[in-house]
Structures are given as structure tokens and as C-alpha cells.
Design an enzyme around this catalytic site. Sequence first.
Site, PDB file in Angstrom:
ATOM      1  N   ARG A 233       0.746  -1.008  -0.689  1.00 32.77           N
ATOM      2  CA  ARG A 233       0.017  -0.461   0.439  1.00 32.77           C
ATOM      3  C   ARG A 233       0.720   1.084   0.204  1.00 32.77           C
ATOM      4  NH1 ARG A 233      -3.786  -2.906  -1.181  1.00 32.77           N
ATOM      5  NH2 ARG A 233      -5.338  -3.599  -0.951  1.00 32.77           N
ATOM      6  N   ASP A 257       3.753  -0.292  -7.691  1.00 32.39           N
ATOM      7  CA  ASP A 257       2.661  -0.193  -7.957  1.00 32.39           C
ATOM      8  C   ASP A 257       1.275   0.187  -7.236  1.00 32.39           C
ATOM      9  OD1 ASP A 257       0.922  -1.985  -9.706  1.00 32.39           O
ATOM     10  OD2 ASP A 257       0.330  -3.071  -7.938  1.00 32.39           O
ATOM     11  N   GLU A 262      -2.405   8.019  -4.387  1.00 34.22           N
ATOM     12  CA  GLU A 262      -3.091   6.489  -5.414  1.00 34.22           C
ATOM     13  C   GLU A 262      -4.860   7.286  -6.156  1.00 34.22           C
ATOM     14  OE1 GLU A 262      -1.997   2.745  -4.302  1.00 34.22           O
ATOM     15  OE2 GLU A 262      -4.380   2.790  -4.716  1.00 34.22           O
ATOM     16  N   HIS A 294      -1.520   0.454  -9.976  1.00 30.94           N
ATOM     17  CA  HIS A 294      -2.044  -0.838  -8.951  1.00 30.94           C
ATOM     18  C   HIS A 294      -2.949  -2.218  -9.887  1.00 30.94           C
ATOM     19  CE1 HIS A 294      -4.286  -0.813  -4.231  1.00 30.94           C
ATOM     20  NE2 HIS A 294      -3.940  -1.621  -4.741  1.00 30.94           N
TER      21      HIS A 294
END
Length: 336
Positions: A233, A257, A262, A294
Amino acid sequence: MKIAVFSTKSYDRQFLGVAFERSGHQLSFFETHLGDETAALAAGFDGVCAFVNDDLSASVLRVLSQQGNRLIALRSAGFNHVDLLEADALGLTVARVPRYSPHAVAEYAIGLILTLNRKIHRAYTRVREGNFALDGLLGFDLHGRTVGIVGSGQIGLCFAQIMAGFGCRLLVTDPYPNPAVRRLARYVDLPTLLGESDIVSLHCPLTPETHHLIDRVALDQMKPGVMLINTSRGAVVDTPAVIEGLKTGRIGALGLDVYEEEGDLFFEDLSDQVIQDDVFARLMTFPNVVVTGHQAFFTRDALEAIATTTLVNVDAFSRGEHSGNEVSAAQIVPNR
Ligand code: NAI
């Protein structure tokens, strides 16, 4: 049961549609995120189905509860975006998808490592422009390198198994050691892991204890030129501190990622807009940084498993039973 599905993309519609086809439950798909302004869309439904960037903070949960929604079916393993104390207080059931595909995420983390190490992202664009020079593309053998794994749950185990296959020396930190990982790796404390690892890969959940786990202090403990990979995360990493680390060379390569902010960016096509997030924009300027939106979970196998487990969770709730995937504040012990 009638379920309002938020943050729906075409692939959610496709995979959930197949899984729920003969279930007798009714899904209504909303493209919008769940949040204070949109919670009212779920009025008249028995529950909501939410994804990682939906807002399930106390105020949203109160609206859901007031309008009779009783089930929060998460399409994710992580549940850091849910105020579980409030959900418990309101008597809402929160169910997640704990093990949809640890392989998908672990394999993706390794994709980031290989890309950054061998500069495949740079080679791809170079060759397309007729530039076949190798300068600047030098990597290192993974074999024999030390890899630090932060979090040895489902994904950490898969990651350890694959990295062991590369012939890496594995160090792990986790307050709850996993016997299967212990056979492959040595458990150490975080400072030791950071001090000895050539690559550090994060596979812990976001909790108050792991928030900004990788901050300035942690960076100072890392080997100069370390490769940092985050598929867990975003907020496990203090992004401005990591940018400083990239500027000084403490971090030699960064694969993300997930990103702290985000929610305003990922899962949307913003290609014709000006990105307002200056921290994110700065990240994009480094040649040794790869950021993806993500997508580590994004395999057919994982989407099938998410849809199937979501059905199991909805079914169990509709029968007044437990699926075993419920999460509540009472279950969350420190560091877990
Ligand atoms: P898991 O619950 O099986 O394992 C997490 C492990 O982290 C546990 O063993 C736990 O004890 C450990 N942990 C907790 N606090 C820690 C700390 N302070 N230091 C070190 N270890 C700590 O979870 P799983 O399935 O392996 O997933 C890990 C995380 O990956 C999820 O919580 C989620 O945030 C993220 N994830 C990301 C995806 C993506 O698409 N990028 C997809 C799925 C999960």
C-alpha cells in the site's frame, strides 16, 4: 440480496456478472467511487461492494448504516480503507477477499525487479527508436544477492519461493513468522534487513504501525543503491523521503505499484489532463523509477477468485452465516 457495486470497471462487471449469474442476488454497478457524496446511491440496497480506493471512513459508514445497508463486501485483501471500529459499532459486516491470488502480486513484484535491474523499460523505448546502444542498461545478477522481504503472509511467501529460485539470500521481517517462509529465509529485525539487503520488497498491510515504515530513518539504514519495491500500500512508504533518497543515490531503483495519494489518480485515464500532484510528477522524472497504477493483482485468475469469493461472502451473509472472511476491529491485533 441487492448489492450496489462501486468503482466498477468493465472487468468487474464481466467477472462479477459471471460469478453472480445464477446466484439469485442482484448487482447494480456504479462507476463512481463510494464516498460521502455518493453513499446515497446505495439507498435501498442490502449492501455495498467496494474496491481499494473507495472511502469507507466513519461518516460514509454512518450514511450506509442509516439507509439500511448491512454488508460491506470488499473486492480486496487489504481493508485499511475501512474504519472497522465504526463498522463494528454500527453492526455492519465487513467481508474481504483474503487470498485471491498471492501469485499475481508476487510475480508482479518480480516483474518490477527484473524491469528495473535490467532497464527493460528504457530498452523498450530505445529499440523502438532505433537506438541499440547498451550504455546505461547495465544490471546485476540476482543470483547471490540479498533480498529483504517485509511481511511474510500469503504474498510474502510466494515472493520468497520465487526469489529462492533465483538463488537469492533471503531475509524476512514479520512480527508473526510464517513456518513455510522460515524454511527459505532468515527472520531478522527491520534494521538488520534494511542494512543487508540489495533489494527490499514490501508485502505487509497498511496499519498504523506500518504507515511510513520506509521513512528517512529507514532509508538511512539501507544499503547505498538499494532497490525498493512496493506492491503493498502506498502509505507504507514516505514518498517525499524516498524522492530525497533517489536524489542522493541511497535508493538505486524504485518500483511502485501503489502510491500514497493514488486515490486521485489510479484506475482512471487522465492522459489528457495536467497532473496536479507535484510529488507524483517528480517521481516520473527519474530514469530509475517505474510506477504502475495498482495493477499487481490484475490477472484473470485473481479477478475470477475475487468474484467467486465475493459471492461466497454475500451468500454467507444472506443466510446469516459467516464465510470466514469477515474482518472486525476486534480481530486486528497490533502489527497484524
Ligand atoms: P497477509 O495478511 O497474508 O500477510 C501480511 C503479513 O504482513 C502478515 O504475515 C503480517 O504479520 C505482516 N506484517 C504486519 N505488520 C508488519 C510489520 N510491521 N512488519 C512486517 N510484517 C508485518 O497479506 P497478503 O495477502 O500477503 O497481502 C499483503 C498486502 O499486499 C495486503 O495487505 C495489501 O495491502 C497488498 N496487496 C496489494 C495488491 C496490489 O494489487 N498491489 C493486491 C493484494 C494485496
